[in-house]
Design an enzyme around this catalytic site. Structure first.
Site, short mmCIF file in Angstrom:
data_model
loop_
_atom_site.label_atom_id
_atom_site.label_comp_id
_atom_site.label_asym_id
_atom_site.label_seq_id
_atom_site.Cartn_x
_atom_site.Cartn_y
_atom_site.Cartn_z
N SER A 145 -6.19 -1.84 -3.74
CA SER A 145 -4.78 -2.10 -3.43
C SER A 145 -4.56 -2.30 -1.93
O SER A 145 -5.33 -1.82 -1.09
CB SER A 145 -3.90 -0.95 -3.91
OG SER A 145 -3.86 -0.88 -5.31
N GLN A 146 -3.49 -3.01 -1.62
CA GLN A 146 -3.02 -3.16 -0.24
C GLN A 146 -2.88 -1.77 0.39
O GLN A 146 -2.41 -0.83 -0.25
CB GLN A 146 -1.65 -3.85 -0.31
CG GLN A 146 -0.91 -4.04 0.96
CD GLN A 146 0.52 -4.51 0.67
OE1 GLN A 146 1.02 -4.35 -0.46
NE2 GLN A 146 1.16 -5.07 1.66
#
Length: 218
Positions: free
Chosen positions: A66-67
């Site tokens: 994920s970011q």
């Protein structure tokens, strides 16, 4: 080409300063963990130079890391103080797991894809993260043998909150999960207090699908 190690430390500091703090990540323990865990070690060699960018990255098997902002947001939402037993569903490459491990007593993490489980286990060993216990299984069923859990984090999106996870959440306890369809979801924080369940949406997100008997079919 990969950046030298000292450049990764600078990239981590810049990530915290430019991506996390301006978006409201304020828990100093979370910011410290994000500034310490070497995210570059959790991605493929060819992608290490992009490890601290403001975006998710592929990790193989159709999955993603994920970011950084989403990792920090979900972690902060659990309000960990160091004594907790945490269940994570969706080990993936293990980066989120490593961040959690710096903030609680023990993390139990479940991954359904064997190759990702093996890759994450190797990185945990390399970093001597001894408070992580992991296994391959259907994460939608949780890990009842070690419950109840003070906090539960689900890093894949389901059509609903798996009942097994609510059952394994301690009272009081907090759970965070993306819920919606396969293309877009809302990040939902669930609080269990004296037997009552409350839900709060905190962000619109897009995660990979939560596959399992209490999630999506393949």
């Amino acid at each position: 080409m990969s950046s030298p190690p000292n450049n990764y430390a600078l990239a981590r500091a810049r990530m915290v300063r430019e991506q996390l703090v301006p978006r409201g990540i304020h828990d100093e323990r979370v910011l410290d963990a994000m500034g310490t865990v070497p995210r570059n070690l959790f991605v493929q060699d060819a992608l290490q130079s992009q490890a601290y960018g403001d975006f998710p990255l592929p990790i193989g098997e159709g999955q993603t890391i994920s970011q950084p902002y989403i990792v920090a947001l979900m972690t902060q939402a659990l309000r960990l103080r160091g004594h907790e037993k945490v269940l994570e569903i969706g080990t993936g490459c293990g980066y989120q797991t490593a961040v959690l491990a710096r903030l609680c007593e023990r993390v139990y993490t479940v991954e359904r894809i064997k190759s990702l489980h093996i890759m994450a286990r190797r990185t945990f060993d390399r970093l001597a993260l001894l408070n992580i216990v992991c296994k391959i299984d259907d994460g939608t069923l949780g890990w009842p043998e070690h419950g109840p859990y003070d906090a539960i984090m689900v890093t894949a999106a389901g059509p609903h909150i798996p009942p097994a996870l609510l059952d394994q959440l301690a009272d009081p306890g907090r759970l965070i999960i993306p819920v919606g369809d396969r293309m877009s979801q809302e990040l939902i924080v669930v609080d269990k207090v004296e037997g009552s369940i409350s839900r709060q949406c905190i962000e619109s997100v897009r995660f990979v699908s939560l596959i399992g008997s209490q999630g999506w079919n393949e």
